[in-house]
Motif scaffolding. Structure first.
Motif, PDB file in Angstrom:
ATOM      1  N   UNK A  54       0.822  -1.212   0.000  1.00 14.15           N
ATOM      2  CA  UNK A  54       0.000   0.000   0.000  1.00 14.15           C
ATOM      3  C   UNK A  54       0.855   1.261   0.000  1.00 14.15           C
ATOM      4  N   UNK A  55       1.990   1.219   0.681  1.00 18.18           N
ATOM      5  CA  UNK A  55       2.917   2.359   0.650  1.00 18.18           C
ATOM      6  C   UNK A  55       3.439   2.565  -0.769  1.00 18.18           C
ATOM      7  N   UNK A  56       3.738   1.464  -1.442  1.00 18.38           N
ATOM      8  CA  UNK A  56       4.207   1.549  -2.830  1.00 18.38           C
ATOM      9  C   UNK A  56       3.117   2.109  -3.736  1.00 18.38           C
ATOM     10  N   UNK A  57       1.897   1.666  -3.529  1.00 22.34           N
ATOM     11  CA  UNK A  57       0.785   2.169  -4.340  1.00 22.34           C
ATOM     12  C   UNK A  57       0.597   3.679  -4.120  1.00 22.34           C
ATOM     13  N   UNK A  58       0.697   4.115  -2.877  1.00 21.52           N
ATOM     14  CA  UNK A  58       0.577   5.552  -2.581  1.00 21.52           C
ATOM     15  C   UNK A  58       1.691   6.338  -3.284  1.00 21.52           C
ATOM     16  N   UNK A  59       2.913   5.814  -3.227  1.00 23.55           N
ATOM     17  CA  UNK A  59       4.026   6.466  -3.926  1.00 23.55           C
ATOM     18  C   UNK A  59       3.786   6.499  -5.433  1.00 23.55           C
ATOM     19  N   UNK A  60       3.248   5.423  -5.971  1.00 25.47           N
ATOM     20  CA  UNK A  60       2.947   5.379  -7.406  1.00 25.47           C
ATOM     21  C   UNK A  60       1.951   6.459  -7.796  1.00 25.47           C
ATOM     22  N   UNK A  61       0.946   6.658  -6.973  1.00 25.83           N
ATOM     23  CA  UNK A  61      -0.075   7.669  -7.275  1.00 25.83           C
ATOM     24  C   UNK A  61       0.535   9.072  -7.231  1.00 25.83           C
ATOM     25  N   UNK A  62       1.273   9.361  -6.165  1.00 24.94           N
ATOM     26  CA  UNK A  62       1.863  10.698  -6.004  1.00 24.94           C
ATOM     27  C   UNK A  62       2.880  10.981  -7.109  1.00 24.94           C
ATOM     28  N   UNK A  63       3.804  10.047  -7.325  1.00 25.22           N
ATOM     29  CA  UNK A  63       4.835  10.283  -8.340  1.00 25.22           C
ATOM     30  C   UNK A  63       4.244  10.266  -9.751  1.00 25.22           C
ATOM     31  N   UNK A  64       3.209   9.438  -9.966  1.00 22.27           N
ATOM     32  CA  UNK A  64       2.564   9.409 -11.276  1.00 22.27           C
ATOM     33  C   UNK A  64       1.899  10.728 -11.620  1.00 22.27           C
ATOM     34  N   UNK A  65       1.180  11.290 -10.653  1.00 17.97           N
ATOM     35  CA  UNK A  65       0.535  12.592 -10.874  1.00 17.97           C
ATOM     36  C   UNK A  65       1.597  13.676 -11.088  1.00 17.97           C
ATOM     37  N   UNK A  66       2.660  13.622 -10.288  1.00 23.72           N
ATOM     38  CA  UNK A  66       3.748  14.595 -10.422  1.00 23.72           C
ATOM     39  C   UNK A  66       4.332  14.553 -11.831  1.00 23.72           C
TER      40      UNK A  66
END
Length: 148
Positions: A54-66
């Protein structure tokens, strides 16, 4: 190293954990669980992987939007499908929504009541999320060449 490259590196590491974890679950643990009709195999993996996943998924969302903003794909054009970048990012957002639907179904309905009778439904959800993750990885790799 530019900031974009740093964000991309974080994104790729998070994708490695997310997709790799689901591939491991799908290829190694799930067949054993189905063969033995033992939901504990899946539940034990899920318990160990959940925080990291879930931490990885959260990072994926934040970095993907960035990175989408770095490519000029802002919220106004997320579901535009007008160019290569817009198409990839919009498709990845649709797939992310599908992942959330699978996760909500799993967390609310199947994991709390997982038994030998509904383990096949859980297997379907696991395989779906895994295939979505792989598809998102492949889509992301096309951005280097302008998207699809």
């Amino acid at each position: 190293m530019t900031l974009h490259h740093f964000i991309l590196t974080i994104h790729l590491l998070a994708a490695t954990v997310w997709v790799g974890g689901h591939l491991l679950l799908s290829i190694s643990y799930l067949p054993k669980a189905l063969k033995k009709k033992d939901p504990k195999i899946i539940l034990n993996f899920e318990k160990k992987f959940e925080i990291l996943g879930m931490s990885s998924l959260a990072l994926l969302i934040v970095t993907g939007i960035w990175m989408a903003y770095d490519f000029g794909v802002t919220i106004e054009t997320w579901f535009d499908f007008s160019g290569g970048f817009e198409t990839v990012i919009s498709t990845k957002l649709v797939l992310l929504f599908c992942t959330f639907v699978c996760a909500i179904c799993a967390q609310l309905y199947f994991i709390p009541n997982l038994d030998k009778y509904n383990i096949r439904i859980m297997a379907f959800i696991i395989l779906t999320v895994t295939l979505i993750g792989v598809a998102m990885l492949v889509l992301g790799s096309t951005l280097r060449y302008g998207g699809i």
